[in-house]
Scaffold this motif. Structure first.
Motif, short mmCIF file in Angstrom:
data_model
loop_
_atom_site.label_atom_id
_atom_site.label_comp_id
_atom_site.label_asym_id
_atom_site.label_seq_id
_atom_site.Cartn_x
_atom_site.Cartn_y
_atom_site.Cartn_z
N LYS A 33 0.83 -1.20 0.00
CA LYS A 33 0.00 0.00 0.00
C LYS A 33 0.87 1.25 0.00
CE LYS A 33 -3.86 -2.40 0.40
NZ LYS A 33 -4.78 -2.56 -0.74
N ALA A 34 1.94 1.21 0.80
CA ALA A 34 2.87 2.34 0.84
C ALA A 34 3.70 2.41 -0.43
CB ALA A 34 3.77 2.23 2.06
N TYR A 35 4.08 1.26 -0.95
CA TYR A 35 4.95 1.22 -2.12
C TYR A 35 4.30 1.88 -3.32
CZ TYR A 35 8.07 -0.57 -5.74
OH TYR A 35 8.96 -0.65 -6.79
N VAL A 36 3.02 1.61 -3.58
CA VAL A 36 2.39 2.15 -4.78
C VAL A 36 2.25 3.66 -4.71
CG1 VAL A 36 1.16 0.01 -5.26
CG2 VAL A 36 0.02 1.80 -3.93
N VAL A 37 2.18 4.21 -3.50
CA VAL A 37 2.04 5.66 -3.36
C VAL A 37 3.32 6.37 -3.76
CG1 VAL A 37 1.68 7.55 -1.71
CG2 VAL A 37 0.27 5.48 -1.59
N SER A 38 4.46 5.82 -3.30
CA SER A 38 5.74 6.46 -3.62
C SER A 38 6.88 5.47 -3.38
CB SER A 38 5.95 7.70 -2.74
OG SER A 38 7.19 8.32 -3.04
N HIS A 39 7.80 5.41 -4.34
CA HIS A 39 8.98 4.57 -4.20
C HIS A 39 10.06 5.07 -5.14
CE1 HIS A 39 6.42 2.65 -7.33
NE2 HIS A 39 7.57 2.56 -7.98
N LEU A 40 11.28 4.59 -4.92
CA LEU A 40 12.38 4.94 -5.79
C LEU A 40 12.33 4.08 -7.05
CD1 LEU A 40 15.41 5.23 -3.31
CD2 LEU A 40 13.92 7.04 -4.17
N ALA A 41 12.51 4.70 -8.20
CA ALA A 41 12.51 3.97 -9.47
C ALA A 41 13.59 2.89 -9.43
CB ALA A 41 12.76 4.93 -10.62
N GLY A 42 13.21 1.69 -9.83
CA GLY A 42 14.17 0.59 -9.90
C GLY A 42 14.18 -0.31 -8.68
N THR A 43 13.51 0.12 -7.60
CA THR A 43 13.44 -0.75 -6.44
C THR A 43 12.42 -1.86 -6.67
OG1 THR A 43 11.80 0.71 -5.42
CG2 THR A 43 14.12 1.05 -4.80
N VAL A 44 12.56 -2.93 -5.93
CA VAL A 44 11.63 -4.06 -6.02
C VAL A 44 10.75 -4.05 -4.77
CG1 VAL A 44 11.39 -6.56 -6.19
CG2 VAL A 44 13.27 -5.39 -7.37
N GLY A 45 9.44 -4.04 -4.98
CA GLY A 45 8.51 -4.00 -3.86
C GLY A 45 8.24 -5.38 -3.30
N LEU A 46 8.92 -5.73 -2.22
CA LEU A 46 8.70 -7.00 -1.51
C LEU A 46 8.58 -6.68 -0.03
CD1 LEU A 46 11.13 -9.44 -3.39
CD2 LEU A 46 8.66 -9.70 -3.19
N GLY A 47 7.39 -6.33 0.37
CA GLY A 47 7.18 -5.86 1.73
C GLY A 47 7.20 -6.97 2.75
N GLY A 50 19.64 -18.46 4.33
CA GLY A 50 21.05 -18.40 4.01
C GLY A 50 21.54 -17.12 3.38
N ILE A 51 20.69 -16.10 3.33
CA ILE A 51 21.12 -14.79 2.82
C ILE A 51 21.42 -13.92 4.03
CG2 ILE A 51 20.48 -12.75 1.49
CD1 ILE A 51 18.61 -14.54 -0.15
N ASP A 52 22.69 -13.74 4.35
CA ASP A 52 23.03 -13.01 5.56
C ASP A 52 24.14 -11.99 5.36
OD1 ASP A 52 25.09 -14.79 5.19
OD2 ASP A 52 24.69 -15.97 7.00
N LYS A 53 24.46 -11.73 4.12
CA LYS A 53 25.44 -10.68 3.81
C LYS A 53 24.78 -9.70 2.85
CE LYS A 53 29.55 -13.48 4.62
NZ LYS A 53 28.80 -14.54 5.30
N PHE A 54 24.81 -8.43 3.21
CA PHE A 54 24.09 -7.41 2.44
C PHE A 54 25.04 -6.31 1.99
CE2 PHE A 54 21.19 -9.48 5.33
CZ PHE A 54 20.16 -9.84 4.48
N ALA A 55 24.75 -5.77 0.81
CA ALA A 55 25.58 -4.68 0.29
C ALA A 55 25.42 -3.44 1.15
CB ALA A 55 25.19 -4.38 -1.15
N ALA A 56 24.17 -3.16 1.56
CA ALA A 56 23.90 -1.94 2.33
C ALA A 56 22.46 -1.97 2.79
CB ALA A 56 24.16 -0.69 1.47
N ALA A 57 22.10 -0.94 3.56
CA ALA A 57 20.72 -0.73 3.98
C ALA A 57 20.50 0.76 4.13
CB ALA A 57 20.42 -1.45 5.29
N ALA A 58 19.24 1.16 4.06
CA ALA A 58 18.89 2.57 4.25
C ALA A 58 17.52 2.65 4.91
CB ALA A 58 18.88 3.32 2.92
N VAL A 59 17.32 3.69 5.67
CA VAL A 59 16.08 3.85 6.44
C VAL A 59 15.50 5.23 6.16
CG1 VAL A 59 15.11 4.03 8.75
CG2 VAL A 59 16.80 2.25 8.25
N GLY A 60 14.18 5.26 5.91
CA GLY A 60 13.51 6.54 5.71
C GLY A 60 12.44 6.44 4.64
N ALA A 61 11.74 7.55 4.43
CA ALA A 61 10.73 7.61 3.37
C ALA A 61 11.43 7.76 2.02
CB ALA A 61 9.81 8.80 3.62
N PRO A 62 10.77 7.35 0.94
CA PRO A 62 11.39 7.48 -0.39
C PRO A 62 11.88 8.90 -0.68
CG PRO A 62 9.41 6.16 -0.53
CD PRO A 62 9.44 6.70 0.86
#
Length: 474
Positions: free
Chosen positions: A288-302, A342-354
């Motif tokens: 519901k939040a994703y369709v309102v606003s998101h960064l182009a190219g992101t994948v919506g998997l809430g 088994g996915i436990d290494k991440f390139a990065a993370a970010a927090v906040g509104a789009p």
């Protein structure tokens, strides 16, 4: 249900109690059985802090950890839990592993205390070496931990070791159920690991609890003759997540201890760079939040759906992943979910509104959303300000599509869409699934490919009722 949820003690038996720790996002359950002083844990997930917390709350010592089989759908926490608690670790003797464990075979009796013991029962079918564990108190057996063998209303799937073994294992699965039925009383409780939405089920499980006697009345493994059961089981098998190929290997070699430290924080410019390079940047907010606003190219998997299952199914294994959340808590929950597969290494993370994560306002996107009633109107020429549906794309599984689908719909399952985007016909795409969750991820992939998309965020069961034309092969 959150990552840390523990279902209440569901079964209080004579002198014994069984605690259920549910991982609803993967459709699995782990168990802790206790006599009030010591405990046995069966099929623990990788995040063993939940089991340790349950034991602490109950004031019991974990003395034994058991695996019903080498799991294909998640990384086991059994080895780590045994190490942390000093418990004995038991699994099938036939499974060759490089670490110390108690090798168990059919009929082995393990005494946990004078009041509680478990008996290994060979129940091949889900795998060749699968064991179930009958829980016995002072008055005899009270229930059985059936892993991926006997489930509620179904059994575990039989093709995870390769399609060439499917029929043979299905016959084993049928025989194993009869073996349990003859060895245990009808009042024995059944505690399966799989079957709560897991792709390890041969068919959709039904019910939340059961006794062996109840299953004899309604489970096809009991109501059908062997040949009919095998035929039905094989006919019902559909694709399973690609990440399964990596789980058995990790569990056999011995999983690494879990590391849930925060990933490195990505600033807006770094996010834009990763998106421009086509990396997986996953938006964890609700659809519901994703369709309102998101960064182009992101994948919506809430986190409002089985995020780990679908991300693990779609990515190239080992590809860099960046997590985007509204809060640090969302990112931490996603880490825990993904670590289980088994996915436990991440390139990065970010927090906040789009709006806060965009390096440029031009990165912001919104996705038109509709219901099946809107699709029905649009197909008859009455779309309410939405692009006309030149393509209706169904991203459900093969079995779902075969059972019933929108007339004229193009079918590409979500797990294949990334590699088949070029097969989607030209024109505006109205994309749907069974509820809207998978369709959101599909819409984000299509948008990133430059397509005009309308997300049908609705229950598929409502489509025919509101006038969407259907092909019904029931």
């Amino acid at each position: 249900m959150t990552a840390a949820d523990v279902v209440k003690q569901e079964d209080r038996l004579v002198g014994l109690a069984v605690e259920v720790v549910e991982t609803s996002s993967l459709g699995d359950r782990s168990y802790l059985a206790t006599d009030g002083e010591v405990a046995v844990v069966v099929d623990p997930q990788r995040d063993v802090d939940r089991m340790i917390a349950a034991a602490g709350r109950l004031g019991v010592r974990i003395a034994l950890v058991l695996e019903t089989h080498v799991h294909n759908d998640y990384v086991s926490g059994g080895l780590e839990l045994a190490r942390l608690t000093g418990a004995e670790y038991g699994l099938a003797a036939a499974d060759e592993v490089p670490f110390d464990r108690r090798p168990l075979v059919d009929g082995d009796l393990v005494e946990i205390s004078p009041r509680m013991q478990v008996r290994a029962v060979a129940t091949p079918g889900h795998t060749y070496h699968h064991l179930s564990y009958a829980l016995e108190g002072t008055d005899g057996p009270v229930g059985v931990f059936t892993g991926g063998s006997l489930l509620f209303g179904t059994t575990g799937r039989t093709d995870l070791l390769g399609e060439q073994h499917s029929e043979d294992l299905a016959r084993h699965q049928h025989a194993s159920a009869q073996k349990l039925a003859s060895a245990l009383p009808d009042g024995a409780q059944i505690w399966p690991t799989h079957g709560f939405g897991s792709f390890c089920s041969a068919t959709q499980a039904s019910g939340d609890s059961a006794t062996l006697g109840e299953q004899k009345q309604r489970n096809p493994v009991f109501t059908l003759a062997e040949g009919d059961f095998v035929e039905q089981t094989l006919a019902g098998l559909d694709a399973y997540p690609a990440y399964y190929a990596h789980m058995g290997v990790q569990n056999t070699t011995g999983p690494e201890p879990l590391d849930l430290r925060e990933p490195a924080r990505a600033e807006p410019e770094e996010l834009r760079r990763r998106l421009e390079h086509g990396e997986w940047v996953v938006d964890l907010r609700s659809r519901k939040a994703y369709v309102v606003s998101h960064l182009a190219g992101t994948v919506g998997l809430g986190l409002d759906g089985p995020m780990a299952t679908w991300l693990g199914w779609m990515i190239e294994w080992g590809a860099p992943i960046t997590l985007l959340g509204e809060s640090r808590e969302q990112v931490a929950e996603a880490q825990r979910e993904l670590a289980r597969i088994g996915i436990d290494k991440f390139a990065a993370a970010a927090v906040g509104a789009p709006e806060d994560l965009a390096a440029d306002p031009g990165q912001l996107r919104s996705t038109p959303a509709a219901e099946f009633a809107d699709l029905a109107s649009a197909l008859s020429g009455g779309a309410r300000g939405l692009p006309a549906p030149e393509v209706v794309l169904d991203v459900r599984t093969h079995n779902e599509f075969t059972a019933r689908h929108v007339t004229g719909a193009v079918h590409i399952p979500l797990y294949e869409l990334k590699d088949r985007l070029g097969e989607v016909p030209p024109g505006a795409v109205w994309v749907h699934c069974g509820s809207g969750y998978r369709a959101t991820a599909a819409a984000s992939l299509l948008e990133a490919d430059g397509r005009t998309v309308v997300l049908v965020d609705d229950e598929f069961g409502a489509a025919a009722e509101v006038g969407v034309p259907m092909n019904d092969d029931h």
